[in-house]
Scaffold this motif. Structure first.
Motif, PDB file in Angstrom:
ATOM      1  N   ALA A  22      12.358  50.161-102.783  1.00 25.83           N
ATOM      2  CA  ALA A  22      12.657  50.592-101.317  1.00 25.83           C
ATOM      3  C   ALA A  22      13.010  52.177-101.558  1.00 25.83           C
ATOM      4  O   ALA A  22      12.444  53.137-100.754  1.00 25.83           O
ATOM      5  CB  ALA A  22      13.988  50.217-100.967  1.00 25.83           C
ATOM      6  N   ALA A  23      13.402  52.719-102.669  1.00 23.95           N
ATOM      7  CA  ALA A  23      13.553  54.099-102.872  1.00 23.95           C
ATOM      8  C   ALA A  23      12.074  54.779-103.048  1.00 23.95           C
ATOM      9  O   ALA A  23      12.122  55.812-102.526  1.00 23.95           O
ATOM     10  CB  ALA A  23      14.495  54.297-104.154  1.00 23.95           C
ATOM     11  N   LEU A  24      11.357  54.000-103.830  1.00 22.46           N
ATOM     12  CA  LEU A  24       9.933  54.602-104.090  1.00 22.46           C
ATOM     13  C   LEU A  24       9.424  54.771-102.625  1.00 22.46           C
ATOM     14  O   LEU A  24       8.611  55.899-102.425  1.00 22.46           O
ATOM     15  CB  LEU A  24       9.009  53.551-104.997  1.00 22.46           C
ATOM     16  N   ALA A  25       9.566  53.778-101.885  1.00 17.10           N
ATOM     17  CA  ALA A  25       8.988  53.978-100.579  1.00 17.10           C
ATOM     18  C   ALA A  25       9.427  55.146 -99.924  1.00 17.10           C
ATOM     19  O   ALA A  25       8.822  55.842 -98.892  1.00 17.10           O
ATOM     20  CB  ALA A  25       9.020  52.569 -99.686  1.00 17.10           C
ATOM     21  N   VAL A  85      18.647  59.659-102.597  1.00 17.22           N
ATOM     22  CA  VAL A  85      17.887  58.300-102.692  1.00 17.22           C
ATOM     23  C   VAL A  85      17.544  57.478-103.793  1.00 17.22           C
ATOM     24  O   VAL A  85      17.676  56.424-104.125  1.00 17.22           O
ATOM     25  CB  VAL A  85      16.545  58.582-101.859  1.00 17.22           C
ATOM     26  N   SER A  86      17.210  58.410-104.853  1.00 10.08           N
ATOM     27  CA  SER A  86      16.767  57.788-106.209  1.00 10.08           C
ATOM     28  C   SER A  86      16.947  59.029-107.303  1.00 10.08           C
ATOM     29  O   SER A  86      16.463  59.828-107.511  1.00 10.08           O
ATOM     30  CB  SER A  86      15.526  57.351-106.202  1.00 10.08           C
ATOM     31  N   GLN A  87      17.411  58.397-108.547  1.00 10.41           N
ATOM     32  CA  GLN A  87      17.399  59.236-109.846  1.00 10.41           C
ATOM     33  C   GLN A  87      15.994  59.605-110.234  1.00 10.41           C
ATOM     34  O   GLN A  87      15.934  60.575-110.990  1.00 10.41           O
ATOM     35  CB  GLN A  87      17.994  58.407-111.025  1.00 10.41           C
ATOM     36  N   ALA A 135      15.355  45.526-114.874  1.00  9.74           N
ATOM     37  CA  ALA A 135      16.296  45.431-113.555  1.00  9.74           C
ATOM     38  C   ALA A 135      16.420  43.886-113.213  1.00  9.74           C
ATOM     39  O   ALA A 135      15.419  42.974-113.313  1.00  9.74           O
ATOM     40  CB  ALA A 135      15.748  46.120-112.414  1.00  9.74           C
ATOM     41  N   MET A 136      17.806  43.688-112.486  1.00  9.85           N
ATOM     42  CA  MET A 136      17.798  42.298-111.834  1.00  9.85           C
ATOM     43  C   MET A 136      16.958  42.439-110.430  1.00  9.85           C
ATOM     44  O   MET A 136      16.555  43.485-109.999  1.00  9.85           O
ATOM     45  CB  MET A 136      19.235  42.330-111.528  1.00  9.85           C
ATOM     46  N   PRO A 137      16.801  41.183-110.030  1.00  9.49           N
ATOM     47  CA  PRO A 137      15.972  41.155-108.632  1.00  9.49           C
ATOM     48  C   PRO A 137      16.380  42.245-107.631  1.00  9.49           C
ATOM     49  O   PRO A 137      15.555  43.062-107.146  1.00  9.49           O
ATOM     50  CB  PRO A 137      15.852  39.794-108.020  1.00  9.49           C
ATOM     51  N   GLN A 138      17.683  42.280-107.408  1.00  7.89           N
ATOM     52  CA  GLN A 138      18.163  43.180-106.377  1.00  7.89           C
ATOM     53  C   GLN A 138      17.936  44.668-106.554  1.00  7.89           C
ATOM     54  O   GLN A 138      17.564  45.393-105.917  1.00  7.89           O
ATOM     55  CB  GLN A 138      19.780  42.855-106.178  1.00  7.89           C
ATOM     56  N   GLN A 139      18.196  45.063-107.911  1.00  7.05           N
ATOM     57  CA  GLN A 139      18.038  46.174-108.363  1.00  7.05           C
ATOM     58  C   GLN A 139      16.483  46.711-108.174  1.00  7.05           C
ATOM     59  O   GLN A 139      16.155  47.763-107.715  1.00  7.05           O
ATOM     60  CB  GLN A 139      18.289  46.347-109.862  1.00  7.05           C
ATOM     61  N   ALA A 192       7.950  51.470-112.022  1.00 11.21           N
ATOM     62  CA  ALA A 192       7.647  50.276-112.870  1.00 11.21           C
ATOM     63  C   ALA A 192       8.209  50.056-114.239  1.00 11.21           C
ATOM     64  O   ALA A 192       9.071  49.100-114.517  1.00 11.21           O
ATOM     65  CB  ALA A 192       6.004  50.207-113.197  1.00 11.21           C
ATOM     66  N   ARG A 193       8.649  51.275-114.970  1.00  7.66           N
ATOM     67  CA  ARG A 193       9.309  51.068-115.906  1.00  7.66           C
ATOM     68  C   ARG A 193      10.863  50.607-115.767  1.00  7.66           C
ATOM     69  O   ARG A 193      11.720  49.903-116.499  1.00  7.66           O
ATOM     70  CB  ARG A 193       9.485  52.691-116.877  1.00  7.66           C
TER      71      ARG A 193
END
Ligand code: SAH
Length: 356
Positions: free
Chosen positions: A323-326, A54-56, A313-317, A307-308
């Protein structure tokens, strides 16, 4: 009919019905047709998605956790970093990158991957070979002696369980046999010995009890007590024993029938963290948690990390990071169903991410 189903029917025809535990083991780990042996099941195009995919942030925070635990151990000059069932190697890659922040830890660690799947070993090699030399093992028992930090994400849920069904005369082993010319669940005719029945006297008629093999957890506990270190177990499950059939097949991101097309779906059961805690303590280890995955990741600073990452990041990123945090932490996603337990050398004291 899958080749594995043909083989399972053959076994049942000659030896009689097999236990749910043997059925799970054959489906997942049969040397030729086992689900994990033949494929990489992970990712959007696979059958299911795990937290490191899901996320790094997931692997990075576990890297920071491991570096802190290593410091609490007294910063030993050599530490075995062991991962059980590393999937695509994504968690380990993210962990190792984050570990660069503590160069002495990065220099002290050697990587040991416990993996039964040739397909996934190849995938792990692709992910890790450029940055790190790694050693593979069929089982944790062959990881060389020495202090160790062990990580297991969605590994224990795939270890086979026995199931028992309560009847008027006690608990009966649940088995897989031939019913109307197909595979079906049956119960063994003779009840379990009396001592077993005394364990859960209040269970209602028809209740299902699941029991995993204690041995792998007992081994981890003994190892961290005798040689130093800690094991971090992350999985979906519950904190206390309940009664219920949690055997679940997942294929193409959907639930499937566990008896349909054996070897073609992932088979897991919920992890009973209460039981793991008892086994670990019985073998002299201290336990930390279980806490929910959401709580654990928040305590390790996932919100600050997100947040870091969003700063550049670009808006999509940025939307993807949210989304990954959620997905990792929200109660209605992985945040509450998934739990985290550490089994540790009692000398270490409180560990990061836990309140004990
Ligand atoms: N930890 C990874 C993968 C989870 S899937 C992630 O979070 O993405 C389960 C993993 O455990 C796979 O790598 C599978 O091949 C491995 N596995 C399953 N049973 C195993 C066993 N008995 N011994 C070693 N590895 C096993």
């Amino acid at each position: 009919m899958t080749p594995l189903e043909r083989e399972i029917r053959q076994i049942i025809a000659t030896e009689g019905p097999i236990t749910v535990s043997d059925y799970m083991r054959l489906c997942l780990a049969h040397p030729r047709y086992g689900y994990y042996i033949t494929r990489d099941p992970l990712g959007v195009r696979g059958d299911f998605v795990t937290a490191p995919e899901v996320s790094q942030m997931f692997g990075e925070l576990i890297g920071a956790w491991a570096a802190t635990v290593w410091q609490q151990m007294g910063a030993p000059a050599a530490i075995r970093l062991v991962e059980l069932g590393p999937g695509r190697g994504t968690l380990m890659a993210d962990l190792l990158r984050a570990a660069k922040a503590v160069p002495a830890f990065r220099a002290a660690l050697s990587v040991h991957l416990v993996e039964i799947s040739p397909a996934l070993r190849a995938r792990q090699q692709q992910t890790l070979a450029l940055t790190q030399s790694v050693q593979w093992h069929d089982a944790i028992e062959t990881v060389p002696d020495g202090p160790a930090i062990v990580i297991a994400n969605e590994f224990v849920d795939a270890l086979p369980v026995h199931q028992f069904v309560k009847d008027s005369d006690g608990w009966h082993l649940r088995v897989v046999g031939l019913v109307d010319d197909g595979l079906g669940f049956l119960v063994a005719p003779t009840p379990m010995p009396k001592t077993f029945n005394e364990e859960s006297p209040g269970a209602p008629h028809g209740a299902v009890l699941e029991l995993r093999d204690e041995e792998p957890i007992a081994y981890l506990a003994q190892r961290v007590v005798q040689q130093g270190g800690a094991a971090l177990i992350i999985d979906y499950g519950h904190a206390a024993r309940g009664f219920g059939d949690t055997l679940q097949a997942v294929r193409d991101h959907q639930f499937a029938d566990p008896l349909a097309e054996p070897g073609e779906a992932d088979l897991t059961t919920q992890v009973n963290f209460g039981e793991l805690t008892v086994w670990a303590r019985r073998n002299g280890a201290s336990t930390h948690g279980p806490v929910t995955q959401g709580e654990f990741l928040r305590r390790l600073g996932i919100e600050q990390r997100a947040a870091r990452l969003k700063q550049n990041a670009m808006p999509q990123q940025a939307a993807d990071i949210d989304a990954a945090l959620a997905r990792l932490t929200a109660p209605d996603q992985m945040g509450e169903l998934f739990k985290v337990l550490a089994i540790a050398d009692p000398k270490l004291g409180p560990l990061p991410g836990f309140d004990n």
